[in-house]
Design a protein around this motif. Structure first.
Motif, mmCIF file in Angstrom:
data_model
loop_
_atom_site.group_PDB
_atom_site.id
_atom_site.type_symbol
_atom_site.label_atom_id
_atom_site.label_comp_id
_atom_site.label_asym_id
_atom_site.label_seq_id
_atom_site.Cartn_x
_atom_site.Cartn_y
_atom_site.Cartn_z
ATOM 1 N N VAL A 846 55.247 41.676 4.608
ATOM 2 C CA VAL A 846 54.349 40.706 5.232
ATOM 3 C C VAL A 846 52.918 41.109 4.930
ATOM 4 O O VAL A 846 52.494 42.216 5.281
ATOM 5 C CB VAL A 846 54.603 40.612 6.742
ATOM 6 N N ASN A 848 49.983 38.995 5.671
ATOM 7 C CA ASN A 848 49.212 38.614 6.848
ATOM 8 C C ASN A 848 50.007 37.555 7.603
ATOM 9 O O ASN A 848 51.180 37.322 7.294
ATOM 10 C CB ASN A 848 47.806 38.131 6.479
ATOM 11 N N SER A 849 49.366 36.898 8.553
ATOM 12 C CA SER A 849 50.094 35.981 9.422
ATOM 13 C C SER A 849 50.609 34.754 8.702
ATOM 14 O O SER A 849 51.460 34.035 9.242
ATOM 15 C CB SER A 849 49.199 35.557 10.599
ATOM 16 N N THR A 850 50.135 34.448 7.507
ATOM 17 C CA THR A 850 50.590 33.250 6.776
ATOM 18 C C THR A 850 51.101 33.572 5.380
ATOM 19 O O THR A 850 51.425 32.658 4.622
ATOM 20 C CB THR A 850 49.431 32.244 6.648
ATOM 21 N N ALA A 852 53.551 36.279 2.766
ATOM 22 C CA ALA A 852 54.497 37.380 2.619
ATOM 23 C C ALA A 852 54.831 37.544 1.146
ATOM 24 O O ALA A 852 54.790 36.580 0.366
ATOM 25 C CB ALA A 852 55.764 37.123 3.437
ATOM 26 N N LEU A 908 52.848 30.338 5.686
ATOM 27 C CA LEU A 908 53.780 30.671 6.768
ATOM 28 C C LEU A 908 53.126 30.412 8.123
ATOM 29 O O LEU A 908 51.888 30.402 8.252
ATOM 30 C CB LEU A 908 54.220 32.133 6.645
ATOM 31 N N PRO A 910 52.099 31.613 11.682
ATOM 32 C CA PRO A 910 51.888 32.909 12.351
ATOM 33 C C PRO A 910 52.828 33.069 13.559
ATOM 34 O O PRO A 910 53.267 32.079 14.179
ATOM 35 C CB PRO A 910 50.421 32.845 12.791
ATOM 36 N N THR A 937 56.159 37.179 11.254
ATOM 37 C CA THR A 937 54.726 37.083 10.934
ATOM 38 C C THR A 937 53.915 37.462 12.150
ATOM 39 O O THR A 937 54.307 37.169 13.290
ATOM 40 C CB THR A 937 54.357 35.666 10.506
ATOM 41 N N ASP A 1097 46.663 28.098 5.910
ATOM 42 C CA ASP A 1097 46.952 29.506 5.604
ATOM 43 C C ASP A 1097 45.667 30.292 5.742
ATOM 44 O O ASP A 1097 44.718 30.100 4.984
ATOM 45 C CB ASP A 1097 47.479 29.599 4.171
#
Length: 1192
Positions: A846, A848-850, A852, A908, A910, A937, A1097
């Motif tokens: 991963v 970051n939060s959006t 991978a 992605l 979060p 995430t 993102d």
């Protein structure tokens, strides 16, 4: 004192005649007074004006006319001598003299012979003042004798020998012009190898078999009698050495053999002139002709040089293929040694010609007529030169001066006669004779003694009009003996004009070098001598010059178009110009296409013949001005013609053509096209291009094609029409010279191999019966080639092959003649099947939060069972970290090309749980999926609250209600509320910050100012940071009395055109107030950015540095307090549709869906795969509200 007769000059209105020309005319006319009245009274000795040439060749078929014309006062009488004795014409009935003339006419056409009157004639013209004599005129009849009879033996020569064919024409008068022709009166071709000499002989540097003929004929043309004499034909046969031996044996008795030189290659030797040196003598002024003709094998080339000097550039010419050097107008400076050089590959030979230039007598100073008054002095000068130097002798009245009557006023001093104190009895005509061995000169000059008072011959009150800044010439032609003196005056009381400003010519003319406007006036000419005085007035006017102020310009136009030339003229207002247009110094064509007006010439529908120089001429009575411009008519070239095919071989042919007219734009290239009448009749294809200087092309051909060719010419204007097609040429059939292109082997099923190719066309087949030999074998095996011959198709299918095995493939063309060259093998594969193995060792990181990153191990190549196209990742959200309920899940797909073993998953959600698997892809499809891998995430910043509305306004409080963010992207920690008042001038007050717990969805603000507008800024926050904000405005309420006043003020301030309604009924005022409030509520919303990126993102859309919000939501009105003038009306309610955009746009054409927690589920590729999934519960219950409240 010397007297001169001054002629009357013609009107010189323009004043532009060059001074030198004017004076030369005056001097040349000095001996002949031109004024008729003067001639009537003036006596003058005779002057010969016309006579026959010294060497006078006559036509014996016509009457003999011997000219002798003279003038004098009184008119002269004529007499003749023949061969030095008096010729009594009265005794010969065939001889008469023309009346008033000395010209003899001898009538030999009725009887008599021209030879009878052959001799030397001289004419004498006589009056009381003297006698003038003509040249000695040698009269000879022309002669054109025949060739003597002779028997000419045939000439037999070995190939390569030299030859001279003699002409030896009969001697005629004048000499004949020689040329060689055949029996058909066609001139024999001449070249560096074969040429005619100055003596008329025909020279062969070396003979060739093509020289064999029986009609070599020398002709002599006698121009004077217009007759041509012919020599007997000469026969020439050129044979090889073997043929020569046979001919000698058979015909030795009656055949003449020329030369004994070998026919082998040899250095040059001269045929003429002979030896190493020769001499040439030529007379000054004639044309010097030097000749060198050489023999040799190969044919020699002739060069010329002058020893110790250069050949004169402008007078040197080469004739007869440089075998003759000519120098025109030779002088003594051209004497010297000239060397001709004959050279070929085997050597060189030289010959030196010593040239001496002699000279018949020529004048240095010829004697001039003298007009003297009694008691004056004068001289006659007779000076001549020549080589050798000529002898000078004098005669008076035709008698040698040594035996003439003595005259005490003359004295002879060599080439000069000096006269002193002459009297009227001194008048006579003197002859000067200058002679040497090459000729003589005879000149008559009279001495005329006269006594006459001045006479002015120019007409009285002549008006001269002259252009400003040009010379003005005022005539005062005069006569008197002694010579009068001339003075000029301007005006009635002016003093004599002097030469500091004016030019006074000897002939009486007054010249004003640069006439100006102030030169206008009356001028008086006064002539004086001791016998009297005469005067005359003339008038001068100065005019402005004629000028062309706008000249025609050079033009290049295409045929058929229109062209215009402009010509604007400025002129003196008293002169009327005539504008004339000329083409090539001639009149314009009589064609309605040419039109003229005051300033323009227009040519419509321009044709080729219209090209040339166009001149605009403006003429007045005094001057003219002209300007020219060139018109060049261009067009595409005319089509080539006379196409001819030569050197016709199996695979090539030579095409020649004649270019058409280039229409004044040089041809840059020729384009050659062909038609295949057998395979593609009517279709012309490109064959070749050649430069515009070529008229021949060697064309490569293909077998078994029925060719026709055509040619087009191209210039800078464009391309010509095609020429007429050439004759057809069918080439022979041959085996194909090429094999099919684009050979491929690709299976359509796991157990087959489809072999395809691009078939040859009919042009490429090279012959009938086109087929293909298809061969194949496994690349990695030891199998033999398997072959099959198929018809003219483009595909063959091999069945029963192993799955995805490499094969070597060949496709060879053949026809009825044979096979094409062996083709190169190409590699193909049998059909593919689905991959058998899933990728292993799938790993997720991963970022970051959006975002991978996924890694996997490649599958074994053999397990792919086809062409590896890449790897495909299926991924989907399994549940939210907030534990929402189960719901159908839509899978997303990303494909990575080639052998790549890692990839990034963007976009992605979060704070969510995801799962994925990886599959390998080939041309057949996907292989099995790998084991699912899950990942989580981290938190992100939340989206804006779903809605914000203000309810229950009071005098000092407002209540805010909201819905949580649709995408919390983590656990909400708190809400932030900021607000500030807005006064009546739209200025913003202080900003107040307030933190509200995350579990609240309602908040009441107290202690607010009554009747005050407030602006609110509201956003949520997670542990990562604040999210996007939402804004709204609202107003606290007022009591009834103040409310009515405020409403009236608002109405007056904002609706000025309602001032006349202030006295209306109270009910109408109330209705208007209600309408006003409703309009304010509907239009007062401050919109959030039109599409909030709830699914954005954060890695792709960078966060702003100052407040941590995403760049896409950057909005000055949302993030900053309002400035003056920034307020808009509000309905105090934000709909979810306004703040959160539908995310369908980000699913690549697939409808996105919301999970129970409001998170977005989309797809990055076109595929969908829905599965049930368990959702996480959100920390805040979503409650989307779409409502509108109003103050009622």
């Amino acid at each position: 004192m010397q007297l001169k007769i001054m002629p009357k000059k013609k009107h010189l209105s323009a004043g532009g005649v060059p001074l030198i020309l004017f004076l030369c005319q005056m001097i040349s006319a000095l001996d002949v007074p031109l004024d008729p009245k003067l001639l009537h009274d003036l006596v003058q000795p005779p002057t010969i004006t016309q006579q026959s040439p010294k060497d006078y060749i006559i036509d014996p078929r016509e009457n003999i006319v011997i000219q002798c014309e003279a003038k004098g006062k009184p008119p002269p009488s004529f007499s003749w001598t023949r061969n030095g004795t008096h010729f009594d014409i009265d005794k010969d009935p065939l001889v008469t003299m023309k009346p008033g003339s000395g010209t003899l006419v001898i009538n030999i056409m009725s009887e008599g012979k021209a030879e009878t009157y052959e001799g030397v004639y001289q004419c004498t013209a006589r009056n009381e003042r003297g006698a003038a004599v003509s040249n000695n005129i040698v009269v000879r009849p022309s002669r054109s004798p025949l060739w003597t009879k002779e028997r000419l033996e045939p000439i037999v020569l070995q190939n390569g020998q030299s030859l001279v064919l003699p002409c030896r024409p009969p001697i005629g008068l004048p000499p004949a012009i020689i040329f060689w022709m055949d029996n058909s009166f066609q001139r024999l071709p001449q070249s560096e190898r074969v040429s005619q000499g100055l003596n008329g002989d025909l020279y062969f540097s070396n003979v060739l078999p093509e020289d064999t003929r029986e009609d070599y004929i020398c002709y002599a043309r006698f121009n004077h009698t217009q007759t041509i004499q012919q020599k007997q034909p000469i026969s020439l046969k050129v044979i090889s050495v073997d043929e020569l031996n046979d001919t000698i044996a058979a015909n030795l008795s009656d055949t003449e053999f020329y030369g004994a030189k070998s026919s082998k290659e040899r250095p040059p030797t001269f045929l003429t002139p002979e030896g190493n040196e020769s001499h040439k003598e030529e007379l000054r002024g004639n044309v010097l002709s030097l000749e060198c003709i050489a023999e040799g094998l190969p044919t020699p080339i002739i060069y010329w040089i002058k020893e110790d000097g250069m050949l004169p550039a402008n007078r040197t010419f080469y004739r007869n293929f440089k075998k003759t050097l000519q120098i025109t107008h030779v002088s003594e400076a051209d004497s010297g040694n000239y060397q001709c050089i004959a050279k070929n590959a085997l050597g060189a030979v030289h010959h030196t010609i010593s040239v001496t230039v002699k000279a018949a007598p020529y004048w240095i100073v010829a004697p001039q007529n003298l007009v003297l008054s009694p008691g004056e002095n004068g001289t006659l000068i007779c000076r001549a030169n020549g080589n050798p130097k000529p002898r000078i002798s004098w005669l008076t009245n035709g008698v040698p001066i040594e035996i003439a009557l003595d005259d005490p006023s003359r004295k002879i001093d060599g080439d000069t006669i000096i006269f002193s104190n002459v009297q009227e009895s001194s008048s006579a005509v003197y002859q000067c004779n200058a002679s040497n061995k090459y000729g003589y000169l005879l000149a008559n000059a009279f001495v005329n003694v006269l006594a006459e008072p001045p006479r002015i011959l120019t007409s009285a009150n002549t008006l001269y009009q002259v252009i400003a800044n040009r010379p003005a010439l005022l005539d005062c032609a005069f006569f008197g003996s002694p010579m009068p003196t001339i003075e000029w005056f301007k005006g009635t009381k002016g003093s004599a004009l002097h030469e500091d400003i004016y030019v006074l010519h000897d002939n009486g003319t007054l010249e004003i070098p640069v006439a100006q406007k102030d030169s206008t006036g009356t001028y008086t000419c006064v002539a004086r001598n001791k016998l009297g005085m005469a005067k005359n007035e003339v008038h001068l006017e100065i005019k402005d010059p004629t000028r062309i102020i706008k000249q025609p310009e050079y033009a290049v136009v295409q045929r058929g178009s229109k062209v215009s030339f402009e010509c604007r003229v400025k002129h003196d207002h008293t002169l009327i110009p005539t504008i004339m247009w000329l083409k090539d110094n001639g009149e314009l064509p009589n064609d309605e296409r040419f039109s003229t007006d005051k300033d323009h010439l227009v040519v419509s529908d321009v044709k080729d013949d219209d090209g040339g120089t166009y001149t605009c001429t403006a003429n007045t009575t005094l001057d003219s001005a002209s300007a020219s411009a060139v018109l060049r008519v261009v067009d595409v070239p005319n089509p080539p013609f006379d196409l001819e095919l030569t050197n016709q071989l199996d695979k090539s042919v030579q095409l020649t053509w004649t270019p058409g007219d280039d229409n004044n734009s040089p041809i840059t290239k020729f384009i050659i096209e062909y038609e295949d009448a057998m395979h593609d009749a009517g279709l012309w294809r490109h064959q070749a291009e050649v430069s515009g200087t070529q008229t021949t092309a060697q064309l490569k051909l293909s077998p078994y094609v029925n060719y026709s060719f055509r040619v087009m010419a191209e210039n800078s204007i464009g391309r010509s029409m095609p020429s007429e097609a050439s004759e057809q040429y069918l080439t022979k059939a041959a085996e194909p010279d090429q094999n099919p292109m684009a050979v491929e082997g690709l299976g359509t099923e796991p157990d087959n191999l489809v072999i395809t190719w691009k078939p040859l066309n009919g042009f490429q087949s090279n012959g009938p019966g086109l087929q293909y030999k298809v061969s194949w074998r496994q690349k990695d095996g030891d199998d033999e080639w398997t072959s099959v011959v198929v018809a003219n198709v483009s595909k063959y299918i091999v069945s029963g092959t192993p799955t995805f095995v490499p094969y070597l493939i060949k496709v060879q063309a053949l026809n009825d003649v044979g096979f094409a060259p062996e083709p190169a093998a190409v590699m193909g594969h049998s059909g593919e099947d689905l991959p058998m193995v899933a990728p292993g060792n799938v790993r997720v990181s991963v970022v970051n939060s959006t975002l991978a990153e996924v890694h996997w191990d490649p599958v074994p190549p053999k397990s792919v069972r086809g062409h590896l196209q890449g790897y495909r990742i299926y991924y989907w959200k399994t549940q939210s970290s907030s534990k929402r309920n189960r719901r159908h899940i839509e899978k997303k797909i990303l494909t990575f090309q080639g052998t790549k073993t890692h990839g990034m998953l963007p976009g992605l959600q979060p704070y969510s749980h995801y799962a994925l698997n990886v599959r390998v892809v080939n041309g057949k499809g996907e292989g099995p999926a790998s084991t699912d891998r899950g990942f989580h995430t981290p938190e992100g910043v939340p989206s804006a609250p779903s809605s914000l509305k203000i309810v229950n306004p009071t005098l000092d409080s407002l209540t805010l209600e909201w819905d949580p963010p649709s995408h919390p992207n983590g656990i909400l920690t708190e809400y932030i509320l900021q607000y500030q008042p807005i006064n009546s001038t739209h200025e913003l007050g202080p900003l107040v910050d307030l933190k509200i717990p995350a579990n609240k969805t309602r908040w009441t603000l107290k202690n607010l100012n009554f009747s005050t507008r407030y602006k609110f800024y509201f956003y949520a926050q997670t542990s990562v940071g604040p999210g996007s904000q939402i804004t709204e405005e609202a107003i606290t309420t007022v009591d009834e009395g103040k409310k009515a006043m405020a409403s009236r003020q608002v109405d007056i301030a904002t609706q000025g055109w309602f001032i006349g309604l202030m006295c209306a009924v109270a009910l109408l005022i109330l209705i208007l107030l209600i309408v006003c409030f409703i309009r304010r509520n509907k239009g007062g919303k401050y919109p959030v950015k039109e599409k909030e990126d709830a699914h954005a993102d954060p890695e792709i859309q960078p966060m702003k540095e100052d407040d941590g919000t995403f760049g896409e939501y950057s909005d000055a009105e949302d993030h900053k307090p309002l400035k003056k003038g920034s307020r808009t009306p509000s309905d105090r309610t934000v709909k979810k549709e306004d703040s959160d955009d539908s995310l369908v746009d980000y699913g690549e054409g697939v409808n996105g869906q919301f999970n129970e927690d409001g998170s977005f589920i989309g797809q990055y590729s076109g595929k969908k795969e829905k599965e049930p999934a368990e959702g996480n519960e959100s920390s805040e219950a979503p409650s989307p509200v779409n409502a509108m409240n109003s103050f009622v």
